[in-house]
Scaffold this motif. Sequence first.
Motif, short mmCIF file in Angstrom:
data_model
loop_
_atom_site.label_atom_id
_atom_site.label_comp_id
_atom_site.label_asym_id
_atom_site.label_seq_id
_atom_site.Cartn_x
_atom_site.Cartn_y
_atom_site.Cartn_z
N GLU A 51 0.83 -1.19 0.00
CA GLU A 51 0.00 0.00 0.00
C GLU A 51 0.86 1.25 0.00
N ALA A 52 0.27 2.34 -0.50
CA ALA A 52 0.96 3.63 -0.53
C ALA A 52 0.03 4.69 0.05
N ARG A 67 -0.17 -2.07 -6.40
CA ARG A 67 -0.31 -2.68 -7.72
C ARG A 67 -0.91 -1.71 -8.74
N GLU A 68 -1.60 -0.68 -8.24
CA GLU A 68 -2.17 0.31 -9.16
C GLU A 68 -1.14 1.32 -9.62
N LYS A 74 4.94 -4.53 -14.98
CA LYS A 74 4.84 -4.94 -13.58
C LYS A 74 5.88 -4.24 -12.70
N LEU A 75 6.51 -3.19 -13.23
CA LEU A 75 7.48 -2.42 -12.45
C LEU A 75 6.83 -1.13 -11.95
N LEU A 76 7.36 -0.61 -10.86
CA LEU A 76 6.80 0.61 -10.26
C LEU A 76 6.93 1.77 -11.24
N ARG A 100 -6.43 4.58 -8.39
CA ARG A 100 -5.90 5.47 -9.44
C ARG A 100 -6.82 5.47 -10.64
N ARG A 101 -7.18 6.67 -11.06
CA ARG A 101 -8.07 6.77 -12.22
C ARG A 101 -7.36 6.22 -13.45
#
Length: 398
Positions: A51-52, A67-68, A74-76, A100-101
Amino acid sequence: MSKKDVFGDDVEKKYDDLSFAALFEQSGPVGGKLSSGASIQGEILSIGKEEAFVSTGTPTDGVILVRELLGDDKLLKYKVGDIIDCVVTSVRDGDVRLSRRGAKSSTADSLEDAFDMELPIDGRVTEVCNGGFRVSIQGKSAFCPISQIDLKFVKDGADYVDKKFEFMITQYEKNGRNIVVSRRKLLELQRAENEGTFMQKHEMGALLKGTITRIENFGAFVEIEPGIEGLVHISEIGWSRVTHPNEVVRTGQSVDVKLLKVEELDGKLKISLSIKQAGGEGDPWMMVPEKYPVGSTHKGKVERKEAYGLFVSIGPGVTGLLPRSKWRDSVESAQFENKKKGDEVTVQVDQILFEEKKLSLGIPGEAEDLSWQSHVGSSAGKGLGTLADQFSTMLKKK
């Protein structure tokens, strides 16, 4: 659990380094309020494993799934300090959840969670359709049956278009292909809670304020608290005879009511109210013998005309019957025949049936005149006396 526990010493240090002024500036306007479905822009404050934290413009930071923040590889894709567009998916007990929209399946995940956990979610009614309404929830189109938009029967669906409400998701298919929502389910839960509170707060005979929500032939429904309605029966609207409630009250009118009775029927509260008993003046019939004694004359108004006579109101809540038989042979019979509702008429109180709350009226000056008896008696006595004298004289002569 603190941010340090979740994200480590770096996060704790970041928050320690922030000055009070910086925190205040990040918090946005004091009193800011978030609601499900709201769109915001926020700064990524910290990124943990799952989570962020994202600033929301209010004193409460939002939480978004890491993950959003990942790209297709699949990288940040984002870092601390980046500004991202988000949608508020839920606000509960001070916990703000974001999505995240534009993130793949982010909306679907949040809606599915709301469905599984039976959480309310904000939606806007966009249009009336066959059998119900189209509702926009977090960018997805949902269907709300017309019977599920409110507790009451809905005649004109246009009244709900372009308005925002809270809904419960009652049906959800994967990825949000088919979503059905209900506002009524939420309202029923709120009403049940309000009814329990209502029972604790009020005793029989309590005077309350309310608003008339709808009118039927048999009475008027009054909302006395949000989601709680009671019925004022037509007999409890006014002391005078009321043919239809709309003669006295109208929808949307504020009224004072008296709580007469509360009973539970089929799991719902049935509340009986009275408007006439909340006025404070009491039953006008208690003053009838004093104000309208037998033989007294009064000006009144015709309330209605029947084949057998006229019902005449001679005072607030006091109506009597002027039988046709009392004016049929009167010299003013033609005048009474032409009387209609609202016309003024002068009447006399002939009889009071107090227990039955009935008055028998007559025409002033038309009471039976018995003075002729004394007149005839005296004249008849005088005439007979003369004949007797003459007869006696004749016998004496013979």
